[in-house]
Write a protein that holds these residues in place. Structure first.
Motif, PDB file in Angstrom:
ATOM      1  N   SER A  86       0.822  -1.214   0.000  1.00 19.40           N
ATOM      2  CA  SER A  86       0.000   0.000   0.000  1.00 19.40           C
ATOM      3  C   SER A  86       0.851   1.257   0.000  1.00 19.40           C
ATOM      4  O   SER A  86       0.407   2.321  -0.448  1.00 19.40           O
ATOM      5  CB  SER A  86      -0.926  -0.005   1.214  1.00 19.40           C
ATOM      6  N   THR A  87       2.083   1.157   0.499  1.00 19.74           N
ATOM      7  CA  THR A  87       2.975   2.316   0.560  1.00 19.74           C
ATOM      8  C   THR A  87       3.907   2.396  -0.640  1.00 19.74           C
ATOM      9  O   THR A  87       4.175   3.488  -1.156  1.00 19.74           O
ATOM     10  CB  THR A  87       3.813   2.273   1.853  1.00 19.74           C
ATOM     11  N   PHE A  88       4.404   1.236  -1.107  1.00 19.51           N
ATOM     12  CA  PHE A  88       5.429   1.233  -2.154  1.00 19.51           C
ATOM     13  C   PHE A  88       4.981   0.563  -3.451  1.00 19.51           C
ATOM     14  O   PHE A  88       5.710   0.611  -4.445  1.00 19.51           O
ATOM     15  CB  PHE A  88       6.700   0.547  -1.644  1.00 19.51           C
ATOM     16  N   SER A  89       3.839  -0.107  -3.445  1.00 18.73           N
ATOM     17  CA  SER A  89       3.220  -0.709  -4.636  1.00 18.73           C
ATOM     18  C   SER A  89       3.934  -1.934  -5.172  1.00 18.73           C
ATOM     19  O   SER A  89       3.318  -2.779  -5.821  1.00 18.73           O
ATOM     20  CB  SER A  89       3.094   0.325  -5.776  1.00 18.73           C
ATOM     21  N   ASP A  90       5.228  -2.081  -4.970  1.00 22.09           N
ATOM     22  CA  ASP A  90       5.999  -3.139  -5.618  1.00 22.09           C
ATOM     23  C   ASP A  90       6.725  -4.005  -4.580  1.00 22.09           C
ATOM     24  O   ASP A  90       6.822  -3.656  -3.409  1.00 22.09           O
ATOM     25  CB  ASP A  90       7.013  -2.509  -6.570  1.00 22.09           C
ATOM     26  N   SER A  91       7.234  -5.160  -5.055  1.00 21.53           N
ATOM     27  CA  SER A  91       8.073  -6.086  -4.273  1.00 21.53           C
ATOM     28  C   SER A  91       7.311  -6.784  -3.150  1.00 21.53           C
ATOM     29  O   SER A  91       7.921  -7.249  -2.189  1.00 21.53           O
ATOM     30  CB  SER A  91       9.293  -5.348  -3.683  1.00 21.53           C
ATOM     31  N   GLY A  92       6.001  -6.912  -3.259  1.00 19.46           N
ATOM     32  CA  GLY A  92       5.232  -7.638  -2.261  1.00 19.46           C
ATOM     33  C   GLY A  92       5.522  -9.128  -2.279  1.00 19.46           C
ATOM     34  O   GLY A  92       5.666  -9.761  -1.223  1.00 19.46           O
ATOM     35  N   LEU A  93       5.591  -9.729  -3.474  1.00 18.77           N
ATOM     36  CA  LEU A  93       5.906 -11.157  -3.578  1.00 18.77           C
ATOM     37  C   LEU A  93       7.311 -11.440  -3.068  1.00 18.77           C
ATOM     38  O   LEU A  93       7.544 -12.455  -2.388  1.00 18.77           O
ATOM     39  CB  LEU A  93       5.765 -11.618  -5.028  1.00 18.77           C
ATOM     40  N   PHE A  94       8.257 -10.565  -3.374  1.00 19.99           N
ATOM     41  CA  PHE A  94       9.626 -10.725  -2.886  1.00 19.99           C
ATOM     42  C   PHE A  94       9.650 -10.779  -1.360  1.00 19.99           C
ATOM     43  O   PHE A  94      10.279 -11.652  -0.755  1.00 19.99           O
ATOM     44  CB  PHE A  94      10.492  -9.567  -3.393  1.00 19.99           C
ATOM     45  N   ALA A  95       8.950  -9.849  -0.709  1.00 21.81           N
ATOM     46  CA  ALA A  95       8.928  -9.811   0.753  1.00 21.81           C
ATOM     47  C   ALA A  95       8.278 -11.064   1.324  1.00 21.81           C
ATOM     48  O   ALA A  95       8.779 -11.643   2.304  1.00 21.81           O
ATOM     49  CB  ALA A  95       8.180  -8.561   1.233  1.00 21.81           C
ATOM     50  N   GLY A  96       7.177 -11.509   0.728  1.00 20.49           N
ATOM     51  CA  GLY A  96       6.486 -12.684   1.245  1.00 20.49           C
ATOM     52  C   GLY A  96       7.291 -13.962   1.093  1.00 20.49           C
ATOM     53  O   GLY A  96       7.368 -14.779   2.022  1.00 20.49           O
ATOM     54  N   ILE A  97       7.909 -14.152  -0.072  1.00 22.69           N
ATOM     55  CA  ILE A  97       8.701 -15.365  -0.297  1.00 22.69           C
ATOM     56  C   ILE A  97       9.912 -15.396   0.623  1.00 22.69           C
ATOM     57  O   ILE A  97      10.223 -16.423   1.255  1.00 22.69           O
ATOM     58  CB  ILE A  97       9.144 -15.451  -1.770  1.00 22.69           C
ATOM     59  N   LEU A  98      10.617 -14.274   0.724  1.00 23.14           N
ATOM     60  CA  LEU A  98      11.806 -14.214   1.579  1.00 23.14           C
ATOM     61  C   LEU A  98      11.445 -14.466   3.042  1.00 23.14           C
ATOM     62  O   LEU A  98      12.150 -15.203   3.749  1.00 23.14           O
ATOM     63  CB  LEU A  98      12.484 -12.854   1.427  1.00 23.14           C
ATOM     64  N   CYS A  99      10.340 -13.899   3.499  1.00 21.81           N
ATOM     65  CA  CYS A  99       9.919 -14.093   4.889  1.00 21.81           C
ATOM     66  C   CYS A  99       9.600 -15.563   5.161  1.00 21.81           C
ATOM     67  O   CYS A  99      10.053 -16.121   6.170  1.00 21.81           O
ATOM     68  CB  CYS A  99       8.698 -13.219   5.178  1.00 21.81           C
ATOM     69  N   CYS A 100       8.837 -16.196   4.290  1.00 22.78           N
ATOM     70  CA  CYS A 100       8.489 -17.614   4.483  1.00 22.78           C
ATOM     71  C   CYS A 100       9.733 -18.504   4.434  1.00 22.78           C
ATOM     72  O   CYS A 100       9.878 -19.434   5.251  1.00 22.78           O
ATOM     73  CB  CYS A 100       7.490 -18.054   3.424  1.00 22.78           C
ATOM     74  N   GLN A 101      10.621 -18.251   3.489  1.00 23.48           N
ATOM     75  CA  GLN A 101      11.839 -19.049   3.366  1.00 23.48           C
ATOM     76  C   GLN A 101      12.702 -18.895   4.620  1.00 23.48           C
ATOM     77  O   GLN A 101      13.255 -19.876   5.137  1.00 23.48           O
ATOM     78  CB  GLN A 101      12.632 -18.616   2.133  1.00 23.48           C
ATOM     79  N   LEU A 102      12.812 -17.680   5.110  1.00 22.30           N
ATOM     80  CA  LEU A 102      13.658 -17.422   6.276  1.00 22.30           C
ATOM     81  C   LEU A 102      13.088 -18.103   7.523  1.00 22.30           C
ATOM     82  O   LEU A 102      13.836 -18.710   8.312  1.00 22.30           O
ATOM     83  CB  LEU A 102      13.781 -15.917   6.488  1.00 22.30           C
ATOM     84  N   ILE A 103      11.788 -18.030   7.721  1.00 19.67           N
ATOM     85  CA  ILE A 103      11.165 -18.682   8.878  1.00 19.67           C
ATOM     86  C   ILE A 103      11.390 -20.186   8.839  1.00 19.67           C
ATOM     87  O   ILE A 103      11.775 -20.815   9.831  1.00 19.67           O
ATOM     88  CB  ILE A 103       9.656 -18.358   8.925  1.00 19.67           C
ATOM     89  N   ASP A 104      11.142 -20.774   7.674  1.00 18.83           N
ATOM     90  CA  ASP A 104      11.277 -22.217   7.543  1.00 18.83           C
ATOM     91  C   ASP A 104      12.703 -22.683   7.819  1.00 18.83           C
ATOM     92  O   ASP A 104      12.922 -23.685   8.519  1.00 18.83           O
ATOM     93  CB  ASP A 104      10.848 -22.639   6.133  1.00 18.83           C
ATOM     94  N   ARG A 105      13.685 -21.958   7.323  1.00 18.85           N
ATOM     95  CA  ARG A 105      15.077 -22.364   7.526  1.00 18.85           C
ATOM     96  C   ARG A 105      15.545 -22.095   8.958  1.00 18.85           C
ATOM     97  O   ARG A 105      16.289 -22.899   9.535  1.00 18.85           O
ATOM     98  CB  ARG A 105      15.983 -21.640   6.525  1.00 18.85           C
ATOM     99  N   CYS A 106      15.118 -20.974   9.526  1.00 27.36           N
ATOM    100  CA  CYS A 106      15.565 -20.627  10.877  1.00 27.36           C
ATOM    101  C   CYS A 106      15.016 -21.581  11.930  1.00 27.36           C
ATOM    102  O   CYS A 106      15.659 -21.810  12.965  1.00 27.36           O
ATOM    103  CB  CYS A 106      15.160 -19.191  11.218  1.00 27.36           C
TER     104      CYS A 106
END
Length: 572
Positions: A86-106
């Motif tokens: 809503s603030t930056f319009s772009d890179s939403g999928l990037f943020a979601g994928i990176l967050c899920c990948q990081l949680i799973d690995r950590c």
């Protein structure tokens, strides 16, 4: 009597991330977002269980906005992404994928959660510090004297959403319209009060996409049947037009009194009194030589007829969306009373009638203010909605360049390059840094590998057809190859360009499978690739501001979810 039920105690779940159901849900979320990522991402159809509208999209805003999530951790993840978009319009999928990948690995690391979170934030600071440094080799500076980089980043955004259903010729054409609209709304340095203009997007379903156009000014849709009662007998005003813009309703109704009561004197007809005031308003507007009256809400038929008889064009039901752009374009101040001040009037250069497909519009042309409209045409409703959202994203990305005039290399190259940089820096840490972080070298290496693997997993999500993902051991860029390519060969004949299209295959280039164990290496610095960046054309680029913020959102959201100790749910 009302039925009384005893309240049930709240349900408290300890260590929610150990539950198999939540980890499975996070995995499903990650797979869904990854499958939508990039220009070859798979589309998703979102609809509710009771039927109704079906949205076909690969955009994170539309995708997450249509999902119903029950677990608080998933709700937190979706809310973080939606807030970023809503603030930056772009890179939403990037943020979601990176967050899920990081949680799973950590979750699989033999390191305490508190330490993992602290080290991840340290690695995030290292990433952002590198991205903002002059030595960053995956960042380019935007030269506003040339439109090349502006067209490249706009083209990259439009190509990333396959639901727009555009050919490359159409992508180039729409990119030109978006950049033209952006440059039109940027004020000149000589302007006494520089203010960024506005770009409005008007959609028309049916005509070919190549019939889309950019038009200076504002378009107001008018039904075909209303032209005869709308236009005065003398026709549309020609030049030097005075305009009055009303934000209150002119339909003659009383304003909301809340809980109050209106006392009416005996023999007084409230409707007649209000109508007399409206006619008095019309008389004042005619005497002030106003030629166009625009109302956000509704104009009373009697007032409309009076204005028409006096050769005044009256337009109502404008809506709240067009009020601010029209005020900015004409200099008119929205009038909220029936006794307007002549200082509130604005001016227009010209009014004309235009048609696109089956829709008809009033075209309000300003003198010199930077407000314009993009008319987007497309073949069907689904592709048109996706195209509108994508063009808004591209426009917002260009706007952010005025604050931070940098772009990042796209196509997975930034993620692969940063991962290579972090691996190299992490392998050459001095003991003092480890003491500041209060961790051992083995713990730091485990978390750094997890962090870099998550970034590389985001890049790997761009490949949807089973191809092999390679990285070169010179610049650390992303290279996609067919499944049968030998990654250990010095060069692959079928690999011609990297993901961002900057580097080409050449003899002697060493390869490695992205994410596979290898000796850390230091990617080339910006000074070694700067000449190549200047000469490059048709690059795949990402917005710098949105990508950096998405990186921070992903790490911070992962830290919040990893730190969840209890979930308390009220079942009443």
């Amino acid at each position: 009597m009302e039925r009384l039920e005893q309240r049930t105690p709240s349900l408290c779940t300890a260590a929610p991330l150990t539950a198999a159901s939540l980890r499975e849900s996070l995995s499903v979320m990650q797979k869904m977002l990854s499958s939508c990522y990039g220009p070859f991402g798979r589309l998703k159809q979102v609809h509710n269980g009771s039927g109704g509208y079906v949205a076909t999209t690969s955009q994170s805003s539309a995708l997450l906005g249509g999902l119903s999530l029950s677990h608080p951790a998933l709700q937190l993840l979706a809310a973080s992404i939606r807030n970023h978009v809503s603030t930056f319009s772009d890179s939403g999928l990037f943020a979601g994928i990176l967050c899920c990948q990081l949680i799973d690995r950590c979750l699989n690391l033999p390191v305490s959660t508190h330490r993992v979170i602290k080290l991840n934030k340290s690695l995030l600071d290292m990433c952002l510090s590198y991205l903002k440094s002059e030595n960053c080799a995956c960042k380019i500076n935007v030269d506003f004297t040339h439109s090349t980089s502006l067209l490249d980043v706009t083209r990259s955004v439009l190509c990333s959403k396959p639901a727009c259903m555009m050919t490359m010729k159409e992508v180039d054409y729409v990119s030109l319209l978006v950049v033209k609209a952006f440059l039109y709304k940027v004020p000149n340095e000589s302007h006494p009060k520089p203010l960024l203009g506005r770009t409005l997007i008007v959609t028309v379903e049916g005509p070919s996409l190549m019939e889309s156009a950019f038009i200076p000014g504002v378009l107001i849709e008018m039904p075909a049947y209303s032209w005869s009662r709308l236009i005065p007998s003398s026709g549309l005003p020609s030049t030097s037009i005075k305009l009055a813009l009303f934000s209150l309703s002119l339909c003659g109704e009383f304003s909301d009194t809340g809980g109050g009561v209106i006392d009416v004197m005996a023999g007084v007809d409230p409707e007649k009194v209000m109508l007399d005031q409206l006619i008095a308003l019309g008389t004042q507007l005619v005497n002030d030589h106003v030629q166009v009256v625009v109302c956000q809400k509704v104009i009373h038929p009697s007032l409309r007829q009076y204005l028409k008889e006096h050769e005044v064009l009256a337009v109502d039901r404008l809506g709240a969306t067009l009020m601010e752009p029209l005020s900015q374009m004409t200099g008119a101040q929205p009038i909220a009373s029936l006794c307007p001040d002549s200082a509130c009037y604005g001016s227009l250069k010209q009014i004309s009638k235009v048609s696109y497909g089956y829709k008809h519009y009033l075209h309000l042309l300003p003198y010199d203010t930077a407000v314009g409209s993009i008319v987007l045409c497309n073949r069907n409703e689904t592709s048109l909605k996706e195209l509108k959202r994508t063009c808004q994203t591209a426009e917002h990305t260009l706007n952010l360049l005025l604050k931070e005039p940098w772009l990042l290399l796209g196509g997975g190259c930034t993620e692969a390059h940063i991962a290579a940089y972090i691996r190299y820096k992490s392998s050459n840490l001095h003991g003092g840094h480890l003491e500041d972080l209060r961790c051992t070298a083995s713990e730091y290496k485990l978390v750094a590998d997890c962090f870099c693997s998550s970034l590389e997993a985001v890049a790997r999500s761009l490949e949807h057809d089973g191809g092999e993902i390679l990285t070169d051991l010179q610049d650390g860029h992303f290279w996609s190859a067919p499944p049968d390519v030998n990654a250990n060969a010095e060069h692959a004949e079928s690999v011609h360009k990297c993901g961002c299209q900057l580097l080409q295959r050449k003899d002697g280039l060493k390869w490695s499978v992205l994410g596979s164990p290898r000796q850390p290496f230091s990617p080339r610095s910006h000074s070694d690739v700067s000449l190549r960046l200047l000469a490059a054309q048709n690059l795949i680029l990402d917005g710098f501001t949105a990508k950096c913020h998405a990186l921070r959102v992903a790490i911070d959201t992962a830290a919040l979810i990893l730190d969840l100790a209890y979930v308390v749910k009220d079942g009443n």
